[in-house]
Design an enzyme around this catalytic site. Structure first.
Site, PDB file in Angstrom:
ATOM      1  CB  ILE A 612      -0.994   0.023   1.188  1.00 25.05           C
ATOM      2  CG1 ILE A 612      -0.272  -0.223   2.521  1.00 25.05           C
ATOM      3  CG2 ILE A 612      -2.109  -0.971   0.998  1.00 25.05           C
ATOM      4  CD1 ILE A 612      -1.177  -0.050   3.745  1.00 25.05           C
ATOM      5  N   GLY A 613       2.162   1.148   0.186  1.00 23.62           N
ATOM      6  CA  GLY A 613       2.980   2.361   0.131  1.00 23.62           C
ATOM      7  C   GLY A 613       4.417   2.052   0.494  1.00 23.62           C
ATOM      8  N   GLY A 615       7.412   3.060   3.168  1.00 23.49           N
ATOM      9  CA  GLY A 615       7.777   3.723   4.414  1.00 23.49           C
ATOM     10  C   GLY A 615       9.252   4.057   4.392  1.00 23.49           C
ATOM     11  CD  GLU A 616      12.706   7.239   8.306  1.00 21.94           C
ATOM     12  OE1 GLU A 616      11.717   7.445   9.004  1.00 21.94           O
ATOM     13  OE2 GLU A 616      13.881   7.453   8.658  1.00 21.94           O
ATOM     14  CD  GLU A 619       7.852  -3.866  -0.968  1.00 24.83           C
ATOM     15  OE1 GLU A 619       7.677  -4.893  -0.277  1.00 24.83           O
ATOM     16  OE2 GLU A 619       8.102  -3.894  -2.179  1.00 24.83           O
ATOM     17  CB  VAL A 620       3.552   0.363   4.242  1.00 29.07           C
ATOM     18  CG1 VAL A 620       2.427   0.167   5.253  1.00 29.07           C
ATOM     19  CG2 VAL A 620       4.644   1.249   4.824  1.00 29.07           C
ATOM     20  CE  LYS A 638       4.753   2.326   9.342  1.00 28.90           C
ATOM     21  NZ  LYS A 638       5.206   3.420  10.198  1.00 28.90           N
ATOM     22  CG  ASP A 731       7.221  14.009  11.755  1.00 26.46           C
ATOM     23  OD1 ASP A 731       6.888  15.099  11.236  1.00 26.46           O
ATOM     24  OD2 ASP A 731       7.556  13.007  11.104  1.00 26.46           O
TER      25      ASP A 731
HETATM   26  O1  ACK Z   1      -1.581   7.539   2.589  1.00 31.38           O
HETATM   27  P1  ACK Z   1      -1.417   6.091   2.674  1.00 31.38           P
HETATM   28  O2  ACK Z   1      -2.345   5.181   1.960  1.00 31.38           O
HETATM   29  O3  ACK Z   1      -1.339   5.658   4.211  1.00 31.38           O
HETATM   30  O4  ACK Z   1       0.069   5.725   2.335  1.00 31.38           O
HETATM   31  C1  ACK Z   1       0.892   5.597   3.437  1.00 31.38           C
HETATM   32  C2  ACK Z   1       1.791   4.375   3.306  1.00 31.38           C
HETATM   33  O5  ACK Z   1       1.221   3.343   4.097  1.00 31.38           O
HETATM   34  C3  ACK Z   1       3.213   4.633   3.741  1.00 31.38           C
HETATM   35  O6  ACK Z   1       3.239   5.049   5.103  1.00 31.38           O
HETATM   36  C4  ACK Z   1       0.009   3.735   4.597  1.00 31.38           C
HETATM   37  N1  ACK Z   1      -0.109   3.206   5.941  1.00 31.38           N
HETATM   38  C5  ACK Z   1       0.810   3.235   6.927  1.00 31.38           C
HETATM   39  N2  ACK Z   1       0.310   2.651   8.026  1.00 31.38           N
HETATM   40  C6  ACK Z   1      -0.937   2.223   7.718  1.00 31.38           C
HETATM   41  C7  ACK Z   1      -1.974   1.556   8.444  1.00 31.38           C
HETATM   42  N3  ACK Z   1      -1.794   1.200   9.713  1.00 31.38           N
HETATM   43  N4  ACK Z   1      -3.099   1.296   7.819  1.00 31.38           N
HETATM   44  C8  ACK Z   1      -3.278   1.679   6.531  1.00 31.38           C
HETATM   45  N5  ACK Z   1      -2.374   2.307   5.808  1.00 31.38           N
HETATM   46  C9  ACK Z   1      -1.193   2.579   6.391  1.00 31.38           C
HETATM   47  C10 ACK Z   1      -0.035   5.228   4.575  1.00 31.38           C
END
Ligand code: ACK
Length: 965
Positions: A612-613, A615-616, A619-620, A638, A731
């Site tokens: 879904i994205g 992270g630092e 991948e997330v 994460k 932050d």
């Molecule tokens: O804006 P987003 O869809 O929400 O894209 C970022 C991406 O991962 C990188 O941080 C998503 N994300 C992070 N933690 C979560 C979570 N717990 N549930 C759903 N999306 C998440 C975040």
């Protein structure tokens, strides 16, 4: 009946009907009536009448002989129910003068008699049994009759007589010496004819016996009608109907047409017995057969029991819309919009179903009876309910059902409801009740009490406050204990003490109990029981001011001694009042920290679904987690990319060690970590709507102000929790807030605190989020809860502007400079004045002047409770410019004055509230300022004091200038 007689002159029916009992003209052959004497008296003679039809007549003409007594008797006439009969006699009579040579014996009259009898007797006439009706003479209205070559005048006389005693009667004609011919005799009686009046049928009715008698007749309702009031009429003696009373009404399904009731045509109906006609079927209904009493609804349309049949058929409402929930500790405000379709009715009402749901399972049960609903739970006409007395930190599902009068008839159920699931926040425990004293001595007693009814969490501690009753609260002592009893020592003998107890959970202290009074005695030893150890604190206040607790904290802990460790540190901080966060970097072994605060998850229970994205650290992904014995849940995963350094591993896991210490509905929940195999993973709850900034940009302008404030409230609540735990986020920004499917916002991303600490040059690198960071944190790394408050103000601005970038495309150096010079972000478009004021408060240069998260939370709660205060906006601001700190139009005295006292930030707030002159400002109170969003206590004091001072000096100045010249 008296009234009836008043009306008898109103004739209401067709003329009478005459029923003939005897007519000599129609008798065929001879009459052969009995005559006496049988010879020389009355004689039957056949003649031709005026129409040349042979008729039978009786004649007598013994005018020359004296003492005539000639009787002629009719045959027996059955009266056939008649009570009064009419006798019409047509006769001719010779004028005595016209007879030559008659002496005084000639007469010009005859007598009419009658005799009642049950049967036809023999022909003998017993004259004495006859009763005289009248002496009949010729009257003036003669008709000419041709009798042979002579012209005779025909008399017609009618007499009536009551015949009620026997079945029939005889008539008799007595001649006493006249010259008469009875041309015809007709006997008849009268009836009132059959008639229909007011939809009642009155039968053919024989008139009464007397000329004045009225026969009361009851009518019967015509077919398909029913009695409205007993129908009655009177039959008069002359055969006419009089005085109609009452009548009938056509049955349902029938209408009156031509004195009858006719069925309603197809497409029409009549529901009741009324005198109205059939009506056309109302909208959405039909009648397929004649005679309908009601129209059936078209398919999909319904009629409520209480709906009149004349009303259109209607439908149940669709589901309520736009359900918003705002959680405030253990209360939830639910607000929704009415259904899109009301089904053609105006009786929509709502009911609220409250379900309490177990964490991690789909099992939900109805809420208990202790939950309160204001204004109510069912039959609601409003679209807002406040649900209170909920359990703290618990999942609830609320279902709002919309109903109207036809919902039951239609059998509509779930389709008309909308639901929301919320998690209540932490809340302080309810007050302790029932305090008891035992083991009382001259210097001590053992105080004990029950746990509060609603602890709202794990009770960490009880606080006992007590004082000598005479002293009131001027000087009191406080003791703290983990247990539900405490040994109170050091008391004076024979003295009455007042005790209050309150409980504390992670959410803070509850209210103190009501006062309980106990007295020491003169015994040196208690009679029963023994004392308990307690944490003890002595606090004395002497009327001047309250000393801060931490200055005089004296903690006597009764825990077994153990080597100094973080666990003890943690325990200590808990005992002192508030659980504080432990920095994982204080652990020498980072793995020890991670396993103290995070659960190790078996990688086989994780099912990764998609990325879904980024992270630092890598991948997330999103996926599912199934822990044995628990329901499968959606999670975010994460991972730490391969080839990481030790430091990266430590930094990556530190976020989980931090997150694992938190437990709050507005903080992202850690499910666990995977450290025993690669890649390393941090598993958190899944937030369906992702990060707040992107979410708002995607839904630009789509939320109500209350929804936006609800989101801000959630963030403030999470931040209050973090600040209570002494955690500084560093932050806080909309990109680090995650949003779930219920619009609940949760603070996430706990990685930066360490990064900034490690990097002394951070302020001058791109790592520091300049636009979100307070000036003191940028310039000399003073990161505190107050600097988090500054960042919170920026998040407020981001939320209200739907994800706009703070300070737009200005570069970081320009932003730092502008802030330094006193510029602040202006109110976003349509931003309520109070919200912008709160932002400006968060951006106070002096960090001590900024509100605390607790104050911010209170303020937002107030706004939610009084949504009217959010209506006032500063108007649209088409061009995004910074709020100018210094420009005041000179003639705007309030602005100039505010500038002079350094509070020009309130110029828009005060102007919008109508405070355009200093005189107006004299009316400003603390409450009014609270309402306007001027919440900083020192600002309120300065404003009130300065305006008074200013007005005073203006008056003095005027006095000087008005000295007479
Ligand atoms: O804006 P987003 O869809 O929400 O894209 C970022 C991406 O991962 C990188 O941080 C998503 N994300 C992070 N933690 C979560 C979570 N717990 N549930 C759903 N999306 C998440 C975040």
């Amino acid at each position: 009946m008296c009234g009836t007689f008043l009306f008898i002159f109103f004739v209401v029916s067709a003329p009478e009907r005459l029923l003939t009992l005897l007519d000599t003209r129609t008798v065929p052959g001879e009459l052969k009536w009995a005559a006496s004497p049988s010879e020389g008296g009355w004689e039957e003679v056949s003649i031709m009448d005026e129409k040349n039809i042979p008729i039978r007549t009786y004649q007598v003409c013994n005018v020359l002989e004296p003492n005539q007594n000639n009787w002629l008797r009719t045959d027996w006439i059955p009266r056939s129910g008649a009570q009064r009969v009419y006798v019409e006699v047509k006769f001719t009579l010779r004028d005595c003068n016209s007879l030559p040579g008659v002496t005084g014996t000639c007469k010009e009259t005859f007598n009419l008699y009658y005799h009642e009898s049950n049967e036809d007797k023999d022909s003998y006439i017993k004259e004495s049994s006859f009763i005289k009706v009248d002496t009949v003479a010729a009257d003036e209205s003669f008709t000419q009759v041709d009798v042979g070559d002579r012209i005779m005048k025909l008399n017609t006389e009618v007499r009536d007589v009551k015949v009620t005693n026997r079945k029939g009667f005889y008539l008799a004609f007595q001649d006493v010496g006249a010259c008469i011919a009875l041309v015809s005799v007709r006997v008849f009686y009268k009836t009132c004819p059959l008639t229909v009046r007011n939809l009642a049928t009155f039968p053919d009715t024989v008139t009464g016996a007397d000329t004045s008698s009225l026969v009361e007749v009851r009518g019967s309702c015509v077919n398909q009608s029913e009695e409205k009031e007993e129908p009655k009429m009177y039959c008069g003696a002359d055969g006419e109907w009089l005085v109609p009373i009452g009548g009938c009404l056509c049955n349902p399904g029938y209408e009156e047409k031509g004195a009858a009731c006719k069925a309603c045509s197809v497409g029409f109906y009549k529901a009741k017995s009324t005198d109205t006609g059939c009506s056309k079927c109302p909208p959405h209904s039909h009648s397929l057969r004649e005679g309908a009493t009601v129209c059936d609804c078209h398919s999909g349309f319904f009629r409520a029991d209480s709906d009149p049949f004349s009303m259109a058929c209607t439908q149940p409402p669709s589901a309520p819309q736009q359900l918003i929930s705002v959680v405030n500790e253990t209360s939830v405000v639910l607000e929704w919009a009415p259904p899109r379709r009301l089904g053609g009715r105006s009786d929509t009402s709502y009911s609220l179903e409250c379900l309490i749901c177990q964490t991690g399972s789909q099992l939900c049960l109805p809420c208990g009876s202790d939950v309160l609903f204001a204004p109510g739970q069912t039959g609601l006409k409003t679209t807002r309910v406040v649900v209170s007395e909920l359990r703290a930190h618990t999942h609830y599902t609320f279902i709002i059902h919309a109903r109207n009068g036809v919902s039951q008839a239609s059998g509509a159920g779930a389709a008309q409801s909308v639901s929301v699931t919320v998690t209540t926040n932490q809340a302080a425990p309810s007050p302790v009740s029932a305090i008891q004293a035992s083991d009382v001595t001259r210097h001590s007693l053992l105080l004990s009490w029950q746990q509060p009814d609603r602890p709202n969490g794990v009770i960490l501690e009880y606080e006992v406050k007590f004082y000598e009753k005479d002293q009131r609260e001027r000087s009191y002592r406080i003791m703290r204990t983990f247990s539900r009893s405490v040994d109170v020592t050091g008391l004076n003998p024979l003295t009455v003490y007042v005790f209050h107890v309150r409980a504390r959970t992670a959410a803070g202290y509850g209210e103190f109990s009501a006062p309980f009074e106990f007295s020491t005695n003169s015994d040196p030893f208690p009679l029963i029981g023994e004392g308990v150890n307690s944490a003890f604190l002595l606090l004395s206040i002497s009327g001047v001011g309250i000393l801060h607790l931490h200055n005089i904290f004296l903690i006597l802990l009764c825990v077994p001694p153990s080597p100094p460790s973080l666990s003890l540190l943690f325990l200590l901080s808990s005992v002192a009042g508030v659980k504080i966060y432990v920095d994982p970097f204080t652990y020498e072994d980072p793995d020890q920290a991670i396993h103290e605060f995070a659960k190790e998850i078996d990688v086989s229970s994780i099912h990764i679904e998609r990325v879904i994205g980024m992270g630092e650290f890598g991948e997330v992904c999103s996926g599912r987690l199934r822990v044995q014995g628990k329901r499968e849940i959606y999670v975010a995963i994460k991972s730490l990319k391969a080839g990481y350094s030790d430091k990266q591993r430590r930094d990556f896991l530190s976020e989980a060690s931090i997150m694992g210490q938190f437990d709050h509905p507005n903080i992202i929940r850690l499910e666990g970590v995977v450290t025993r195999c690669k890649p390393l993973m941090i598993i958190t709850e899944y937030m369906e709507n992702g990060s707040l900034d992107a979410f708002l940009r995607k839904h630009d302008g789509q939320f109500t102000v209350i929804q936006l404030v609800g989101m801000l409230r959630g963030i403030a609540s999470g931040m209050k929790y973090l600040s209570d735990m002494s955690y500084v986020h560093r932050d806080l920004a909309a990109r680090n807030i995650l949003v779930n499917s219920n619009l609940v916002c949760k603070v996430s991303d706990f990685g930066l605190s360490r990064v900034l600490e490690d990097d002394p040059e951070a302020a001058y690198t791109t790592r520091i989020p300049i636009r979100w960071t307070a000036p003191e944190a940028i310039s000399y790394r003073k990161f505190t809860t107050a600097s988090d408050v500054w960042s919170y103000g920026i998040v407020m601005w981001e939320v209200v502007s739907y994800g706009e970038r703070p300070y737009w495309d200005m570069n970081n150096q320009d932003v730092i400079k502008a802030i330094e010079e006193g510029y602040r972000l202006p109110a976003p478009m349509d931003c309520p004045v109070v919200l912008h004021q709160l932002m400006l408060d968060c951006w106070e240069r002096e960090r001590a002047e900024r509100p605390t998260f607790s104050q911010i939370l209170n303020m937002l709660d107030k706004l939610i409770r009084n949504p009217g205060t959010l209506r006032r906006t500063g108007g649209d601001r088409p061009t995004p410019t910074m709020l100018d700190p210094g420009v005041c139009v000179p003639e705007w005295s309030v602005c100039v004055w505010l500038q002079s006292i350094g509070l020009e930030r309130y110029r828009d707030t005060l102007a919008a509230a109508g405070y355009t002159s200093l005189e107006n400002l004299l009316a400003l109170t603390h409450q009014e300022m609270d309402r306007l969003g001027i919440i900083t206590p020192s600002h309120q004091d300065i404003l009130i004091a300065s305006v008074q001072q200013e007005m005073l000096s203006q008056m003095q100045h005027m006095q000087h200038t008005m000295v007479p010249v």
